[in-house]
Design a protein around this motif. Structure first.
Motif, PDB file in Angstrom:
ATOM      1  N   LEU A  93       0.796  -1.227   0.000  1.00  0.00           N
ATOM      2  CA  LEU A  93       0.000   0.000   0.000  1.00  0.00           C
ATOM      3  C   LEU A  93       0.833   1.284   0.000  1.00  0.00           C
ATOM      4  O   LEU A  93       0.347   2.327  -0.421  1.00  0.00           O
ATOM      5  N   PRO A 109       1.517   3.456  -4.036  1.00  0.00           N
ATOM      6  CA  PRO A 109       0.235   3.399  -4.741  1.00  0.00           C
ATOM      7  C   PRO A 109       0.405   3.236  -6.247  1.00  0.00           C
ATOM      8  O   PRO A 109       1.447   3.554  -6.816  1.00  0.00           O
ATOM      9  N   ILE A 134      -5.150   1.733  -5.705  1.00  0.00           N
ATOM     10  CA  ILE A 134      -4.583   0.503  -5.140  1.00  0.00           C
ATOM     11  C   ILE A 134      -4.829  -0.629  -6.120  1.00  0.00           C
ATOM     12  O   ILE A 134      -5.745  -0.575  -6.943  1.00  0.00           O
TER      13      ILE A 134
END
Length: 83
Positions: A31, A34, A49
């Motif tokens: 994460l 991105p 994402i």
């Protein structure tokens, strides 16, 4: 994205302190970088994402909900607004 104490930038839907125990290091690693995309030619760049991460993100919320005190969950359901 919000920066947590460890320095990782997480999306706002995972940045709550009470979710930290349920977020794996591998999910954080995926994460913090991105996916950048552009909707239209010449349009502004946006961050997203990877779709493959959605089951893991949902798993964080499901694990947190499972750990939540049962009486607290009942009180939430009883005080649910009626539409």
């Amino acid at each position: 994205m919000k920066e947590n104490e460890g320095g990782a930038n997480l999306p706002s839907f995972l940045s709550a302190k009470n979710l930290e125990p349920f977020i794996s290091k591998s999910l954080v690693a995926d994460l913090i970088e991105p996916l950048q995309y552009q909707l239209t030619k010449g349009g502004a760049a946006a961050n997203g994402i990877k779709a493959e991460l959605l089951p893991d993100i949902c798993g964080v919320w499901l694990a947190a909900r499972a750990r939540m005190n049962c009486t607290h969950r009942k009180s939430i359901l009883q005080n649910k607004p009626k539409y």
